[in-house]
Design a protein around this motif. Structure first.
Motif, PDB file in Angstrom:
ATOM      1  N   ARG A  29       0.411  -1.021  -0.433  1.00 34.32           N
ATOM      2  CA  ARG A  29      -0.258  -0.131  -0.110  1.00 34.32           C
ATOM      3  C   ARG A  29       0.781   1.208  -0.121  1.00 34.32           C
ATOM      4  O   ARG A  29       2.445   1.269  -0.344  1.00 34.32           O
ATOM      5  CB  ARG A  29      -1.111   0.158   1.007  1.00 34.32           C
ATOM      6  CG  ARG A  29      -1.858  -0.719   0.990  1.00 34.32           C
ATOM      7  CD  ARG A  29      -3.363  -0.598   0.786  1.00 34.32           C
ATOM      8  NE  ARG A  29      -4.029  -2.070   0.892  1.00 34.32           N
ATOM      9  CZ  ARG A  29      -4.956  -2.052   0.313  1.00 34.32           C
ATOM     10  NH1 ARG A  29      -5.062  -1.517  -1.047  1.00 34.32           N
ATOM     11  NH2 ARG A  29      -6.523  -3.297   0.449  1.00 34.32           N
ATOM     12  N   ALA A  30      -0.260   2.563  -0.134  1.00 30.63           N
ATOM     13  CA  ALA A  30       0.735   3.434  -0.055  1.00 30.63           C
ATOM     14  C   ALA A  30       1.790   3.982   1.425  1.00 30.63           C
ATOM     15  O   ALA A  30       0.718   3.473   2.420  1.00 30.63           O
ATOM     16  CB  ALA A  30      -0.175   4.805  -0.417  1.00 30.63           C
ATOM     17  N   THR A  58       4.547   7.659  -0.542  1.00 32.95           N
ATOM     18  CA  THR A  58       4.506   7.193  -1.689  1.00 32.95           C
ATOM     19  C   THR A  58       3.862   6.695  -2.258  1.00 32.95           C
ATOM     20  O   THR A  58       2.986   5.943  -1.316  1.00 32.95           O
ATOM     21  CB  THR A  58       6.551   6.143  -1.110  1.00 32.95           C
ATOM     22  OG1 THR A  58       6.027   5.502  -0.271  1.00 32.95           O
ATOM     23  CG2 THR A  58       7.372   7.232  -1.066  1.00 32.95           C
ATOM     24  N   ASP A  59       3.669   5.584  -2.899  1.00 29.30           N
ATOM     25  CA  ASP A  59       2.332   4.684  -3.482  1.00 29.30           C
ATOM     26  C   ASP A  59       2.874   4.353  -4.576  1.00 29.30           C
ATOM     27  O   ASP A  59       3.563   4.427  -5.396  1.00 29.30           O
ATOM     28  CB  ASP A  59       1.041   5.571  -4.369  1.00 29.30           C
ATOM     29  CG  ASP A  59      -0.035   4.919  -4.203  1.00 29.30           C
ATOM     30  OD1 ASP A  59       0.262   3.593  -4.723  1.00 29.30           O
ATOM     31  OD2 ASP A  59      -0.891   4.908  -3.029  1.00 29.30           O
ATOM     32  N   PRO A  60       2.822   2.384  -4.341  1.00 28.95           N
ATOM     33  CA  PRO A  60       3.457   1.812  -6.118  1.00 28.95           C
ATOM     34  C   PRO A  60       2.419   2.941  -7.035  1.00 28.95           C
ATOM     35  O   PRO A  60       2.825   2.104  -8.428  1.00 28.95           O
ATOM     36  CB  PRO A  60       2.828   1.081  -5.752  1.00 28.95           C
ATOM     37  CG  PRO A  60       3.057   0.477  -4.226  1.00 28.95           C
ATOM     38  CD  PRO A  60       2.638   1.939  -4.185  1.00 28.95           C
ATOM     39  N   LYS A  61       1.370   2.996  -6.478  1.00 26.07           N
ATOM     40  CA  LYS A  61       0.563   3.690  -8.165  1.00 26.07           C
ATOM     41  C   LYS A  61       1.681   4.936  -8.455  1.00 26.07           C
ATOM     42  O   LYS A  61       0.836   5.433  -9.943  1.00 26.07           O
ATOM     43  CB  LYS A  61      -1.248   4.313  -7.737  1.00 26.07           C
ATOM     44  CG  LYS A  61      -1.993   3.151  -7.185  1.00 26.07           C
ATOM     45  CD  LYS A  61      -2.771   4.032  -6.760  1.00 26.07           C
ATOM     46  CE  LYS A  61      -3.623   3.462  -5.958  1.00 26.07           C
ATOM     47  NZ  LYS A  61      -5.182   3.406  -5.688  1.00 26.07           N
ATOM     48  N   TRP A  62       2.591   5.444  -7.896  1.00 27.63           N
ATOM     49  CA  TRP A  62       3.141   6.285  -8.681  1.00 27.63           C
ATOM     50  C   TRP A  62       4.670   5.991  -9.082  1.00 27.63           C
ATOM     51  O   TRP A  62       5.171   6.912  -7.498  1.00 27.63           O
ATOM     52  CB  TRP A  62       3.028   7.902  -7.835  1.00 27.63           C
ATOM     53  CG  TRP A  62       1.576   7.827  -7.064  1.00 27.63           C
ATOM     54  CD1 TRP A  62       0.589   8.252  -8.127  1.00 27.63           C
ATOM     55  CD2 TRP A  62       1.508   8.514  -5.853  1.00 27.63           C
ATOM     56  NE1 TRP A  62      -0.159   8.475  -6.792  1.00 27.63           N
ATOM     57  CE2 TRP A  62      -0.098   8.274  -5.805  1.00 27.63           C
ATOM     58  CE3 TRP A  62       2.166   8.975  -4.912  1.00 27.63           C
ATOM     59  CZ2 TRP A  62       0.081   9.357  -4.278  1.00 27.63           C
ATOM     60  CZ3 TRP A  62       2.314   9.391  -3.286  1.00 27.63           C
ATOM     61  CH2 TRP A  62       0.670   9.135  -3.435  1.00 27.63           C
TER      62      TRP A  62
END
Length: 154
Positions: A29-30, A58-62
């Motif tokens: 997760r973020a 931070t986030d795995p989406k970014w």
């Protein structure tokens, strides 16, 4: 026939245990990493000082990016103006970062206007690249700088 009291209690706890196992198996997760606060003096008052918060999201989406956040907490001080013990004070906060994996570096400079209730929340995406990021946080006035680190997913 009477039902034992432990059976209803156990039937309530079973779904809770199943939910815990599902949450534990969830993907990454973020993340938020709060940096140590910077104690700083400010401009535009006879005497003004306070703490500045900063953190990274931070986030795995970014992938390869992080949001750097800066916010002043309520300041204390004295100003010879109309509201002597509620001054509006200003400083420039800098969050300088360096990616230890790639060597990439950058900084976020934020002019902060703070008062009795603190300041606005400033948040800006930074293209750090994936890896381990070290940060130094300081101001343009006498201050006690802070150092920290966080990881950005790829």
């Amino acid at each position: 026939m009477r039902m034992p009291t432990s059976l209803p209690a156990a039937s309530l706890l079973l779904p809770l245990g199943a939910a815990t196992m599902i949450i534990a198996a969830a993907p990454a997760r973020a993340g938020t990493v709060e940096f140590p606060q910077v104690q700083s003096m400010y401009h535009d008052a006879a005497l003004c000082g306070g703490n500045i918060r900063s953190w990274a999201d931070t986030d795995p989406k970014w992938p390869g990016r992080a949001i750097i956040n800066v916010q002043a907490l309520p300041v204390g001080g004295f100003d010879p103006g109309e509201y002597s013990f509620a001054p509006m004070c200003e400083t420039v906060a800098t969050v300088a970062w360096r990616n230890t994996n790639t060597g990439a570096a950058g900084e976020l400079r934020v002019p902060i206007l703070a008062g009795f209730y603190g300041s606005e929340h400033y948040a800006v995406f930074q293209d750090t690249g994936p890896g381990h990021i070290v940060v130094n946080v300081f101001t343009d006035m006498p201050n006690i700088p802070a150092q920290s680190a966080f990881d950005v997913p790829g």
